[in-house]
Design a protein around this motif. Structure first.
Motif, PDB file in Angstrom:
ATOM      1  N   ASP A 209       0.849  -1.201   0.000  1.00 31.96           N
ATOM      2  CA  ASP A 209       0.000   0.000   0.000  1.00 31.96           C
ATOM      3  C   ASP A 209       0.884   1.250   0.000  1.00 31.96           C
ATOM      4  O   ASP A 209       0.418   2.358   0.206  1.00 31.96           O
ATOM      5  CB  ASP A 209      -0.972  -0.013   1.191  1.00 31.96           C
ATOM      6  N   ALA A 319      -7.772  -3.926   2.229  1.00 33.10           N
ATOM      7  CA  ALA A 319      -6.856  -3.365   3.230  1.00 33.10           C
ATOM      8  C   ALA A 319      -5.775  -2.538   2.528  1.00 33.10           C
ATOM      9  O   ALA A 319      -5.418  -1.445   2.972  1.00 33.10           O
ATOM     10  CB  ALA A 319      -6.217  -4.488   4.039  1.00 33.10           C
ATOM     11  N   CYS A 320      -5.290  -3.034   1.395  1.00 34.08           N
ATOM     12  CA  CYS A 320      -4.273  -2.308   0.623  1.00 34.08           C
ATOM     13  C   CYS A 320      -4.827  -0.944   0.196  1.00 34.08           C
ATOM     14  O   CYS A 320      -4.172   0.088   0.337  1.00 34.08           O
ATOM     15  CB  CYS A 320      -3.879  -3.157  -0.595  1.00 34.08           C
ATOM     16  N   GLN A 322      -6.960   0.791   1.586  1.00 35.61           N
ATOM     17  CA  GLN A 322      -7.232   1.671   2.735  1.00 35.61           C
ATOM     18  C   GLN A 322      -5.992   1.873   3.606  1.00 35.61           C
ATOM     19  O   GLN A 322      -6.115   2.258   4.782  1.00 35.61           O
ATOM     20  CB  GLN A 322      -8.368   1.057   3.577  1.00 35.61           C
ATOM     21  N   ARG A 324      -4.186  -0.227   5.102  1.00 39.84           N
ATOM     22  CA  ARG A 324      -4.224  -1.067   6.298  1.00 39.84           C
ATOM     23  C   ARG A 324      -3.503  -2.400   6.081  1.00 39.84           C
ATOM     24  O   ARG A 324      -3.776  -3.375   6.774  1.00 39.84           O
ATOM     25  CB  ARG A 324      -5.685  -1.368   6.685  1.00 39.84           C
ATOM     26  N   GLU A 327      -2.059  -4.670   8.767  1.00 38.06           N
ATOM     27  CA  GLU A 327      -2.914  -5.543   9.595  1.00 38.06           C
ATOM     28  C   GLU A 327      -3.088  -6.929   8.993  1.00 38.06           C
ATOM     29  O   GLU A 327      -3.691  -7.803   9.598  1.00 38.06           O
ATOM     30  CB  GLU A 327      -4.326  -4.916   9.715  1.00 38.06           C
ATOM     31  N   VAL A 328      -2.576  -7.103   7.771  1.00 30.26           N
ATOM     32  CA  VAL A 328      -2.859  -8.350   7.047  1.00 30.26           C
ATOM     33  C   VAL A 328      -1.672  -9.296   7.109  1.00 30.26           C
ATOM     34  O   VAL A 328      -0.524  -8.882   6.922  1.00 30.26           O
ATOM     35  CB  VAL A 328      -3.176  -8.034   5.561  1.00 30.26           C
TER      36      VAL A 328
END
Ligand code: AMP
Ligand code: GLY
Length: 433
Positions: A209, A319-320, A322, A324, A327-328
């Motif tokens: 990200d 998640a990428c 955003q 985030r 967290e993954v």
């Protein structure tokens, strides 16, 4: 996350069928559209007849169908700026795009840019120099300083054909002349000449990200058309994951020497990057060197990487989008995945299309048939490309997985069908050592 989203995936090959197959399994998915897709992607999602390079049509479709995530499969829309086009258009800038903006996509779109990037950030890669036609004589002098074989690369995108490796100095000069004379149009106006690296290749895939990253399973591709790595280069004739020599020690070197400096380098250079990075590596006596970056997943590597990912890919992509991704973490199947590509006879040269195809009605366990170059004609499945299917399978060893991939390949029928018979053989030897 408690919402379900609509996703549009761009592309139409085996890679996109594998991504479709995986995304369709996510509990976070509402509708999955694929533009233009193929008959395989239509099994799990909704194909829409839009050219991924027609950015206005892509945007219109996203707005009309409440698309909340755009995932770009191939490099061309990225290199041509589809992500930038979304960001700068207020009507669609709320829709996140997985795939870098034009600047980041230059890691694949310009070999010279990629080499400068690697040298600037201390990322191990072959020594090189870049030349334009006016510097023909200097280029020839530089060739003299290198040991054969000689590696010449067209700077720009050349449909995977812009690299030549020749053993004689005269051939190198001849090719250089052809490149400058426009063999690949503007893509070969600039030519990167680099040191030859000797070793075994592998591909490492990263999703980032821009701040965090996750490393996906690694894979090896088989590029030549013929058994024993003979004949012309193709888009890829088969793949295996994992790779026996990519053990913990080797992958730690890859992460510390290559992945981290790449992500940090992008940030230091103020190049925003959300999406996949495909790092083509050479293992030179246990040390990884970057051969190339691609700004997308590999094809056929995706057809072995994706089946080994147990976690929810759509959740990771969301998640990428955003920021985030930290967290993954990915859960990966420890089994081996293999894929054998079934192609139209003649490929990578000219080949016929429209051949009627027969495929088995049901597949064996742990076997997946990904469509690449197929289409429907009057309700019948026919060939529509060079690479027609990816026969993927999971097994407890390379042998077990390959047996299933080859059983599937043998069960497919169409006129002038061809596949390589030796996918994974080199790795089997390593696995058994
Ligand atoms: P590329 O398009 O840069 O990945 O190059 C195509 C293929 O050429 C690679 O997959 C390698 O097999 C080979 N190749 C590229 N650069 C080198 C190099 N410096 N040394 C040895 N082989 C190379
Ligand atoms: N299989 C190599 C590539 O996708 O470029």
């Amino acid at each position: 996350m408690d919402t379900k989203i609509n996703v549009l995936l761009l592309g139409s090959g085996g890679r996109e069928h594998a991504l479709t197959w995986k995304i369709a399994q996510s509990p976070f998915l509402s509708k999955l559209y694929i533009a233009p897709g193929n008959p395989g992607t239509a099994i799990h999602g909704i194909n829409v007849a839009i050219n991924p390079l027609d950015f206005d049509a892509v945007k219109r479709f996203c707005l009309e169908n409440q698309v909340e995530l755009l995932v770009v499969g191939p490099e061309e829309p990225l290199v041509k700026g589809i992500h930038d086009s979304f960001i700068t258009d207020s009507s669609v800038q709320h829709i996140p795009v997985i795939g870098p903006q034009r600047k980041g996509a230059m890691l694949e779109g310009s070999k010279d840019f990629a080499k400068e990037f690697m040298f600037r950030h201390g990322i191990p890669t072959a020594q090189y120099k870049t030349f334009t036609a006016e510097k023909f004589n200097q280029a020839k002098d530089f060739l003299k300083t290198l040991n054969p074989p000689y590696v010449l690369k067209a700077d720009g995108l050349a449909a995977g054909k812009g690299v030549v490796i020749v053993s004689s100095y005269d051939d190198a000069c001849l090719n250089l002349h052809e490149f400058f004379a426009g063999k690949f149009g503007t893509a070969s106006q600039k030519v990167v000449i680099e040191e030859f690296l000797s070793g075994i290749e592998l591909s490492v895939f990263v999703l980032t990200d821009g701040l965090s990253y996750i490393i996906l399973p690694e894979a090896k591709d088989y590029k030549r058309i013929g058994d024993g790595d003979t004949g012309p280069n193709t888009g890829g004739m088969g793949a295996v994951s994992p790779i026996p020599f990519a053990n913990k020690d080797f992958m730690k070197k890859v992460e510390e020497r290559i992945v981290k400096p790449t992500i940090n380098g992008l940030r230091n250079d103020a190049i925003p990057y959300k999406g996949f990075i495909f790092i083509g590596l050479m293992n030179v006596n246990g040390d990884p060197y970057v051969i190339e970056y691609n700004v997308r997943m590999g094809d056929p590597e995706t057809e072995v990487v994706i089946p080994r990912i147990k976690s929810d890919l759509l959740a990771a992509l969301m998640a990428c989008s955003q920021n985030r991704l930290s967290e993954v973490s990915l859960e990966v199947d420890s089994r081996t995945a293999t894929t054998v590509i079934v192609v139209s006879g003649g490929y990578p040269g000219s080949y016929e299309k429209g051949k009627e195809i027969a495929i088995p009605e049901s597949l064996a366990d742990n076997t997946i048939l990904f469509h690449a170059g197929t289409s429907l004609s009057n309700g019948k499945l026919v060939t529509a490309g060079g690479r027609v299917f990816a026969c993927s399978a999971l097994g407890n060893s390379i042998d077990q997985a390959l047996e299933k991939s080859y059983t599937l390949a043998k069960s497919i029928k169409f006129d002038k069908l061809y596949y390589r018979n030796d996918i994974g053989n080199d790795l089997k030897k390593l696995q058994n050592q």
